[in-house]
Design an enzyme around this catalytic site. Structure first.
Site, PDB file in Angstrom:
ATOM      1  N   CYS A  38       4.667  -4.846 -28.980  1.00  0.00           N
ATOM      2  CA  CYS A  38       4.758  -5.066 -27.603  1.00  0.00           C
ATOM      3  C   CYS A  38       5.613  -3.675 -27.137  1.00  0.00           C
ATOM      4  O   CYS A  38       6.467  -3.199 -27.722  1.00  0.00           O
ATOM      5  CB  CYS A  38       5.877  -6.105 -27.560  1.00  0.00           C
ATOM      6  N   CYS A  53       0.667  -1.815 -21.812  1.00  0.00           N
ATOM      7  CA  CYS A  53       1.122  -2.984 -22.363  1.00  0.00           C
ATOM      8  C   CYS A  53       0.061  -3.700 -23.105  1.00  0.00           C
ATOM      9  O   CYS A  53      -1.240  -3.575 -22.641  1.00  0.00           O
ATOM     10  CB  CYS A  53       1.267  -3.925 -21.118  1.00  0.00           C
TER      11      CYS A  53
HETATM   12  N1  DGL Z   1       2.387  -7.215 -23.922  1.00  0.00           N
HETATM   13  C1  DGL Z   1       3.770  -6.833 -23.892  1.00  0.00           C
HETATM   14  C2  DGL Z   1       3.921  -5.256 -23.695  1.00  0.00           C
HETATM   15  O1  DGL Z   1       3.148  -4.594 -24.185  1.00  0.00           O
HETATM   16  C3  DGL Z   1       4.668  -7.628 -22.857  1.00  0.00           C
HETATM   17  C4  DGL Z   1       3.982  -8.043 -21.643  1.00  0.00           C
HETATM   18  C5  DGL Z   1       5.001  -9.304 -21.036  1.00  0.00           C
HETATM   19  O2  DGL Z   1       5.130 -10.428 -21.794  1.00  0.00           O
HETATM   20  O3  DGL Z   1       5.062  -9.109 -19.913  1.00  0.00           O
HETATM   21  O4  DGL Z   1       4.660  -5.025 -22.898  1.00  0.00           O
END
Ligand code: DGL
Length: 267
Positions: free
Chosen positions: A77, A187
């Site tokens: 993440c 993301c």
């Molecule tokens: N997928 C995550 C990231 O890489 C978080 C996305 C989210 O839940 O807002 O930041």
């Protein structure tokens, strides 16, 4: 300090299906490893959460991986890597790999002057990509932009919805006014949208950081003699809510043979 075992599993966590885009890349180049994936679907989206909330969620997940005896944990993440990695990095015996900090140097070596970053609000507000890239190369100007709807579009499997496609195009057009030479999909959910993005801009303009990230992890495990050489390996998947929904949204990126197990740290 516990001795890390090379045949121990690698933990992965993210707010939801996004982390599978990273797991996929890692599995491709390290097929002998065991993986435990945790998707915190109860708390998605992470991008709108406070630092305190992200710390609380992540500490619970990391404790779970500790109990599972993981040799390494991949902070797939971008949001948690950007916002809380510095606060937690000293507390664990296993190797901890945060995506943004692991790929900053590689991005800084791109032969470009203008780099776009699409990410969550929390990642953009932290300035983490800019900081990491400019630490190694001050000549690259980084343009961050958050995309408030993209995680929802992916988690709810709305990538074929015309309204969603219009939102994505509008966000992309806004970014393109900065004339970026490359755009990082900062993301884990965003690589699911690559086919849509590449209708409106050349596909090779977009960088999925999971590709250099997977190589970084492999190189580091190799250097530390932590690659699994035994023929035994397994995969486990956990989510904190709605396993069926997770399986449905994941199908574009990962062939989940069974429903993930439901596991929450809250009563
Ligand atoms: N997928 C995550 C990231 O890489 C978080 C996305 C989210 O839940 O807002 O930041």
């Amino acid at each position: 300090m516990n001795i890390l075992k090379s045949d121990a599993p690698i933990g992965f966590f993210d707010s939801g299906v996004g982390g599978l885009t990273v797991l996929n890349k890692v599995k491709k180049i390290m097929p002998n490893e065991s993986f435990i994936f945790y998707g915190d679907t109860l708390h998605v989206p992470y991008g709108d959460k406070t630092k305190e909330q992200l710390l609380e969620y992540s500490k619970n997940i990391l404790k779970f991986f500790e109990q599972k005896g993981c040799k390494a944990v991949v902070m797939a993440c971008n949001t948690t890597s950007s916002v809380i990695y510095d606060d937690i990095k000293i507390y664990y015996d296993f190797k901890l790999y945060p995506v943004v900090q692991s790929v900053g140097k590689i991005l800084s070596q791109l032969p470009i002057k203008r780099l776009g970053v699409f990410a969550t609000k929390a990642t953009i507000n932290s300035g983490a990509y800019e900081k990491e890239v400019n630490k190694y190369n001050k000549d690259i100007k980084v343009f961050g932009q958050y995309c408030p709807s993209w995680v929802r579009i992916v988690e709810n499997d709305l990538t074929k919805d015309l309204g969603s496609i219009a939102i994505i195009e509008k966000d992309l057009q806004k970014m393109l006014t900065n004339n970026p030479e490359k755009i990082v999909l900062g993301c884990t959910h965003y690589p699911y949208l690559l086919n849509i993005l590449s209708v409106f801009a050349p596909k090779d303009m977009f960088i999925d950081p999971a590709v250099p990230f997977a190589q970084y992890i492999k190189d580091d495990l190799t250097q530390n003699n932590l690659i699994n050489n035994s023929s035994c390996h397994f995969e486990e998947f956990y989510v904190s809510s709605a396993p069926e929904k997770f399986k449905q949204a994941a199908k574009m990126f990962y062939n989940l043979k069974q429903n993930p197990k439901l596991l929450t740290f809250y009563t």
